[in-house]
Design a protein around this motif. Structure first.
Motif, PDB file in Angstrom:
ATOM      1  N   PHE A   1       2.211   1.558  -3.350  1.00 25.67           N
ATOM      2  CA  PHE A   1       1.187   2.110  -4.378  1.00 25.67           C
ATOM      3  C   PHE A   1       0.819   3.587  -4.273  1.00 25.67           C
ATOM      4  O   PHE A   1       0.535   4.377  -5.256  1.00 25.67           O
ATOM      5  CB  PHE A   1      -0.172   1.216  -4.253  1.00 25.67           C
TER       6      PHE A   1
ATOM      7  N   ILE B   1       2.874   0.473 -12.669  1.00 28.97           N
ATOM      8  CA  ILE B   1       2.960  -0.844 -11.776  1.00 28.97           C
ATOM      9  C   ILE B   1       2.700  -1.923 -12.563  1.00 28.97           C
ATOM     10  O   ILE B   1       1.459  -1.969 -13.296  1.00 28.97           O
ATOM     11  CB  ILE B   1       2.060  -0.699 -10.485  1.00 28.97           C
TER      12      ILE B   1
ATOM     13  N   ASN C   1       0.795  -1.137  -0.181  1.00 27.81           N
ATOM     14  CA  ASN C   1       0.097   0.196   0.030  1.00 27.81           C
ATOM     15  C   ASN C   1       0.944   1.294   0.057  1.00 27.81           C
ATOM     16  O   ASN C   1       0.571   2.138  -0.641  1.00 27.81           O
ATOM     17  CB  ASN C   1      -0.915   0.017   1.248  1.00 27.81           C
TER      18      ASN C   1
ATOM     19  N   ILE D   1      -4.304  -2.787  -7.139  1.00 24.83           N
ATOM     20  CA  ILE D   1      -3.169  -2.340  -7.723  1.00 24.83           C
ATOM     21  C   ILE D   1      -3.160  -2.642  -9.175  1.00 24.83           C
ATOM     22  O   ILE D   1      -2.732  -2.143 -10.183  1.00 24.83           O
ATOM     23  CB  ILE D   1      -2.089  -3.136  -6.993  1.00 24.83           C
TER      24      ILE D   1
ATOM     25  N   LYS E   1       3.216   5.743  -5.899  1.00 20.47           N
ATOM     26  CA  LYS E   1       2.919   5.753  -7.206  1.00 20.47           C
ATOM     27  C   LYS E   1       1.915   6.215  -7.979  1.00 20.47           C
ATOM     28  O   LYS E   1       1.647   7.250  -8.801  1.00 20.47           O
ATOM     29  CB  LYS E   1       2.817   4.274  -7.945  1.00 20.47           C
ATOM     30  N   ASP E   2       1.056   6.494  -6.855  1.00 21.14           N
ATOM     31  CA  ASP E   2      -0.493   7.301  -7.250  1.00 21.14           C
ATOM     32  C   ASP E   2      -0.361   8.552  -7.121  1.00 21.14           C
ATOM     33  O   ASP E   2      -0.780   9.476  -8.035  1.00 21.14           O
ATOM     34  CB  ASP E   2      -1.537   6.547  -5.976  1.00 21.14           C
TER      35      ASP E   2
ATOM     36  N   GLY F   1      -2.784   0.137 -11.788  1.00 17.05           N
ATOM     37  CA  GLY F   1      -1.610   0.104 -11.743  1.00 17.05           C
ATOM     38  C   GLY F   1      -0.951   0.448 -13.056  1.00 17.05           C
ATOM     39  O   GLY F   1       0.116   1.047 -13.048  1.00 17.05           O
TER      40      GLY F   1
END
Length: 545
Positions: free
Chosen positions: A416, A472, A413, A463, A419-420, A467
């Motif tokens: 993620f 991702i 998490n 994800i 990256k988010d 992603g």
């Protein structure tokens, strides 16, 4: 016309036969097979086998087709002439008959106004169209194999590898996710280790069996170990001796330790250095995550637990009674006793996992720091996004499913969210890979009571859904695809099937290859991907040393 077709064929290989003159040649949507004939002398030289590639140079359309041998047929001269045998005497001269072959059509190379394009085969195939043994470049072009990407093995024809025709995983394939299925010993872990080793993209491999420790050391990566209280009490040096011993790696701490930087240790192993980071979770940082992860909280319990956290000074979980009291006083609302009981019961069970607010004794090779202890915290996830990471979950799994799920969830998490945030802020999107060997272990299994994994399943679903645009890509490997939910099967747009049983192949719609794959050797498999022109390509993976 025939001469021109032969000339085209010779540009891409060696002519060895022709499309059949004695059988009608037809193909269409439901039939992709045609018959060709190879003269006996060419048959002797060519060593053609089932699944070998053949090319066809079409007389009238002027296009080229790549096909794969599906069936071979040989007849004695007496059989061809339909003469009854009056004796069983041998006659070697009557064996010199053509080899008849059924060819499955794969793709067609067309030339529209000087622009060449590979398309599904659709042109009529004329009798006497030259048949040729294609060269490597033609095979690569017609299969649509990526030029760049991670090489995972070689394309095979029957049992033979084409050593100059590489099977690769492109960045596009990674961004659309990959599923690898196969029984124990089929080569799944070997394939993932090959990807780990050859990837120039940062990645994180979640390891529940210690299979990737040697790989991380060899590649100069970082091993991240979520700790439990049991092992933290041992101290760094005794614990790492245990880690290296169980991983069967020749690392001598006194000899190979280069640097100690808090909870990260750097070692030298041969030509490369690798890092080991011992990590822990502080209740003050992960409290709200626990409400989302744990199934111990009721919906109301999770809601009010977060409110309590927001309205109190949060430190060690051992001070929960004080934290709860302060949070409730600052809320100025009455919380139902049932909800409070649910929160208190959940917190007690979380405390019993013994993975929060850990300290560990720090030692250097000379033991000058042997009495100093440090608090274990989470690593810099920004740094993890730049490296090759192995998360060694073996040790925390000993505290049970809830402990290992908590650790895996928080790490995934955090990555993620980074990256988010980069995506939402319009920053450059850099590719990143998440790898899950034994992927079924991250999902609730129907034959077990594993509701605790539901939060992890939801996160992996999220994800994989979101992603791609965030850079991702995920790779999942399992021998039990039936334990993966339908969304995972749908979102993995590239699938590699190694040796597997019919039930596993049926789950990924590849049961048509069960007779081949149920008895295939390690590393032999079929890759099905949108990124190749051919629907299915046979491969033999490279062996990871």
């Amino acid at each position: 016309m025939i001469s021109e077709a032969k000339l085209r064929a010779n540009n891409y290989g060696k002519v060895v036969g022709i499309a059949s003159r004695v059988s009608p040649i037809s193909h269409g949507e439901n039939n992709k097979e045609v018959e060709v004939e190879i003269p006996f002398e060419n048959y002797l030289e060519s060593r053609l086998i089932v699944d070998s590639f053949l090319g066809l140079s079409l007389l009238i359309p002027g296009t080229l087709i790549l096909g794969r041998i599906k069936e071979v047929s040989r007849e004695d001269l007496m059989s061809l002439s339909r003469v009854p045998a009056l004796s069983v005497n041998e006659d070697p001269s009557s064996v010199a008959t053509p080899l008849r072959i059924k060819v499955e059509l794969i793709s067609e190379l067309i030339d529209e106004n000087g622009v060449k394009e590979v398309v599904p085969p659709s042109s009529p195939i004329d009798p006497q169209s030259p048949v040729f043994l294609p060269n490597d470049d033609f095979v690569k072009t017609m299969l649509g194999l990526p030029i760049d990407g991670i090489e995972i093995g070689k394309v095979v024809e029957g049992y033979r590898r084409r050593e100059n025709v590489e099977a690769r995983i492109s960045k596009e394939m990674l961004s659309h996710h990959i599923l690898v299925i196969g029984t124990t010993g089929s080569g799944k872990t070997n394939l993932l280790k090959t990807i780990y080793s050859k990837s120039d993209i940062p990645l994180i491999a979640f390891d529940i069996q210690g299979d990737y420790i040697r790989t991380a050391i060899r590649e100069g990566g970082r091993i991240v170990i979520p700790m439990s209280e049991d092992y933290a009490k041992m101290g760094i040096v005794p614990f790492l001796k245990l880690v290296f011993g169980r991983s069967s790696v020749d690392i001598n701490i006194d000899r190979d330790l280069v640097n100690v930087d808090g909870q990260t240790l750097t070692f030298s192993s041969g030509e490369k250095k690798f890092k080991v980071t011992l990590m822990g979770f502080k209740f003050s940082k992960v409290a709200k995550d626990l409400a989302d992860i744990s199934t111990l909280f009721s919906p109301q319990g999770a809601y009010f637990f977060k409110l309590i956290i927001d309205n109190a000074i949060v430190d060690n979980i051992s001070n929960w009674e004080k934290i709860e009291k302060e949070g409730k006083n600052n809320l100025h609302v009455n919380i139902h006793q049932y909800t409070l009981s649910n929160i208190e019961r959940a917190v007690k069970i979380i405390q019993e996992m013994r993975i929060l607010d850990l300290k560990i004794k720090l030692s250097d090779p000379g033991m000058t720091l042997q009495h100093k202890s440090i608090e274990l915290d989470e690593p810099s996830y920004e740094e993890l996004l730049k490296e090759k990471i192995t998360v060694d979950l073996r040790w925390i799994m000993e505290r049970g499913i809830d402990a290992s799920v908590t650790a895996a969830y928080i790490i995934m998490n955090r990555i993620f969210k980074l990256k988010d945030n980069a995506y939402k802020q319009g920053k450059e999107i850099l590719p990143y890979i998440m790898m899950f060997d034994e992927a079924h272990e991250y999902f609730p299994q129907s034959r077990k009571n594993e509701e605790g994994k539901e939060s992890l399943e939801r996160l992996i679903n999220k994800i994989m859904r979101l992603g791609r645009v965030r850079g991702i890509g995920t790779i999942l490997a399992t021998h039990r695809p039936e334990d993966l939910n339908d969304l995972i099967i749908t979102l993995t747009n590239s699938k590699v099937a190694l040796r597997a049983d019919n039930d596993a192949l049926r789950r990924v719609d590849m049961e048509e290859y069960s007779k081949i794959l149920e008895v295939s050797p390690p590393g032999f498999g079929i890759i099905r991907t949108f990124a190749y022109r051919a629907h299915n390509v046979f491969l033999r993976s490279d062996k990871f040393d």
